[in-house]
Design a protein around this motif. Structure first.
Motif, PDB file in Angstrom:
ATOM      1  N   GLU A 151       0.836  -1.218   0.000  1.00 54.92           N
ATOM      2  CA  GLU A 151       0.000   0.000   0.000  1.00 54.92           C
ATOM      3  C   GLU A 151       0.861   1.255   0.000  1.00 54.92           C
ATOM      4  O   GLU A 151       0.459   2.301  -0.525  1.00 54.92           O
ATOM      5  CB  GLU A 151      -0.923  -0.008   1.216  1.00 54.92           C
ATOM      6  N   ALA A 152       2.053   1.151   0.583  1.00 52.54           N
ATOM      7  CA  ALA A 152       2.985   2.280   0.628  1.00 52.54           C
ATOM      8  C   ALA A 152       3.803   2.393  -0.660  1.00 52.54           C
ATOM      9  O   ALA A 152       4.677   3.250  -0.773  1.00 52.54           O
ATOM     10  CB  ALA A 152       3.922   2.125   1.823  1.00 52.54           C
ATOM     11  N   GLY A 153       3.530   1.499  -1.632  1.00 45.91           N
ATOM     12  CA  GLY A 153       4.221   1.568  -2.918  1.00 45.91           C
ATOM     13  C   GLY A 153       5.464   0.712  -3.018  1.00 45.91           C
ATOM     14  O   GLY A 153       6.210   0.790  -4.011  1.00 45.91           O
ATOM     15  N   MET A 154       5.714  -0.119  -2.018  1.00 44.73           N
ATOM     16  CA  MET A 154       6.903  -0.962  -2.004  1.00 44.73           C
ATOM     17  C   MET A 154       6.685  -2.216  -2.871  1.00 44.73           C
ATOM     18  O   MET A 154       5.608  -2.795  -2.867  1.00 44.73           O
ATOM     19  CB  MET A 154       7.208  -1.386  -0.561  1.00 44.73           C
ATOM     20  N   PHE A 165       9.546   0.196   9.889  1.00 45.36           N
ATOM     21  CA  PHE A 165       8.811   1.445   9.768  1.00 45.36           C
ATOM     22  C   PHE A 165       9.138   2.092   8.429  1.00 45.36           C
ATOM     23  O   PHE A 165      10.284   2.422   8.146  1.00 45.36           O
ATOM     24  CB  PHE A 165       9.174   2.408  10.911  1.00 45.36           C
ATOM     25  N   LEU A 166       8.106   2.263   7.591  1.00 46.93           N
ATOM     26  CA  LEU A 166       8.268   2.922   6.299  1.00 46.93           C
ATOM     27  C   LEU A 166       7.766   4.352   6.424  1.00 46.93           C
ATOM     28  O   LEU A 166       6.568   4.582   6.627  1.00 46.93           O
ATOM     29  CB  LEU A 166       7.444   2.206   5.223  1.00 46.93           C
ATOM     30  N   SER A 167       8.659   5.310   6.282  1.00 49.56           N
ATOM     31  CA  SER A 167       8.261   6.705   6.430  1.00 49.56           C
ATOM     32  C   SER A 167       7.240   7.104   5.366  1.00 49.56           C
ATOM     33  O   SER A 167       6.373   7.941   5.611  1.00 49.56           O
ATOM     34  CB  SER A 167       9.483   7.622   6.340  1.00 49.56           C
ATOM     35  N   SER A 168       7.305   6.459   4.199  1.00 52.12           N
ATOM     36  CA  SER A 168       6.394   6.818   3.106  1.00 52.12           C
ATOM     37  C   SER A 168       4.967   6.364   3.387  1.00 52.12           C
ATOM     38  O   SER A 168       4.029   6.757   2.684  1.00 52.12           O
ATOM     39  CB  SER A 168       6.864   6.179   1.794  1.00 52.12           C
ATOM     40  N   SER A 169       4.801   5.487   4.416  1.00 52.19           N
ATOM     41  CA  SER A 169       3.456   4.969   4.700  1.00 52.19           C
ATOM     42  C   SER A 169       2.687   5.843   5.673  1.00 52.19           C
ATOM     43  O   SER A 169       1.557   5.574   5.991  1.00 52.19           O
ATOM     44  CB  SER A 169       3.556   3.542   5.259  1.00 52.19           C
TER      45      SER A 169
END
Length: 261
Positions: free
Chosen positions: A144-147, A256-260
């Protein structure tokens, strides 16, 4: 272990299977024993099929390459002289497979036969792939975060797809953007990670590799790939130096994904 921030340049997460997405016990206590216990019956049932003959041919070729190794088991050619001789050849294949497995070898020939046997076991419901409960929710969040999410395992791509296609979480193959096995190179060689990066169209430092094996982590790091070592029940222990050197997680939820946000 707390929260581990994922570096901002990471665009893809590369996952090991055994000890990372899946309990080591599943592989060691379910998958491998299934091969040992059923290989003779499988060969007898499928011997005349083209796929089985290709598998045996690869094993025979591997046996020739292994002929100088201590304890190596040769596989004779068939001369077509009856049931007794066929049984002798099948037993030689069985003995060769058991010998290779006793040494934890990862030859393409062995992996191919295992993959075909597991395919039959999964399809008939004899085996379901075990997945740690944190894996699927975390991967969904990453996507969902684009990964992008990929698998890299010593097990064949076919065996990987079976595990995730017939898993305790159902068919979760849609969660993965691609699969790599040792055809791209050994997991303990840094060049393998460069090839994977080239294959998926990014730089090595755009990848985060999760594994439970320090030697693999070291090889990935040498290729400038980001690494975290996964601590799971049943995994081999780490030395104090390894614990202090590597980023460690015990659950995918700790990433932890900062982009999420």
């Amino acid at each position: 272990m707390g929260v581990l921030p994922v570096p901002a340049e990471v665009r893809a997460i590369l996952l090991d299977i055994e000890g990372t997405t899946t309990p080591i016990a599943f592989v060691q206590e379910t998958l491998f024993p299934y091969i040992k216990d059923n290989v003779k019956e499988y060969l007898r049932a499928h011997w005349e099929e083209e796929e089985c003959q290709r598998d045996v041919g690869l094993l025979r070729k591997q046996a020739q390459e292994d002929s100088s190794l201590d304890g190596a088991v040769p596989i004779p050619l068939e001369s077509g002289s009856g049931e007794e001789e066929l049984e002798r050849v099948i037993q030689a294949v069985v003995d060769n497979v058991h010998w290779q497995m006793s040494l934890d070898r990862k030859t393409t020939a062995l992996k191919q036969l295992q993959g075909h046997m597991w395919r039959a076991a999964y399809a008939t419901g004899h085996v379901k792939g075990e997945i740690f409960e944190d894996v699927v929710p975390a991967i969904r969040k990453w996507r969902e975060a684009g990964m992008k999410v990929y698998i890299y395992s010593s097990g064949s791509v076919e065996a990987q797809k079976l595990l995730f296609g017939y898993s305790t979480e159902g068919d979760i193959l849609e969660l993965f953007d691609g699969h790599f096995d040792t055809k791209i190179g050994p997991k303990v060689e840094s060049e393998s990670y460069r090839r994977i990066a080239a294959s998926i169209g990014c730089a090595t430092n755009n990848i985060l590799f999760l594994t439970d094996v320090p030697r693999e982590a070291n090889a990935a790091e040498e290729a400038d790939t980001h690494v975290a070592v996964v601590i799971r029940p049943g995994n081999a222990g780490l030395t104090d130096d390894e614990k202090s050197y590597y980023s460690l997680i015990s659950s995918f939820t700790e990433l932890f994904l900062s982009s999420s946000t």
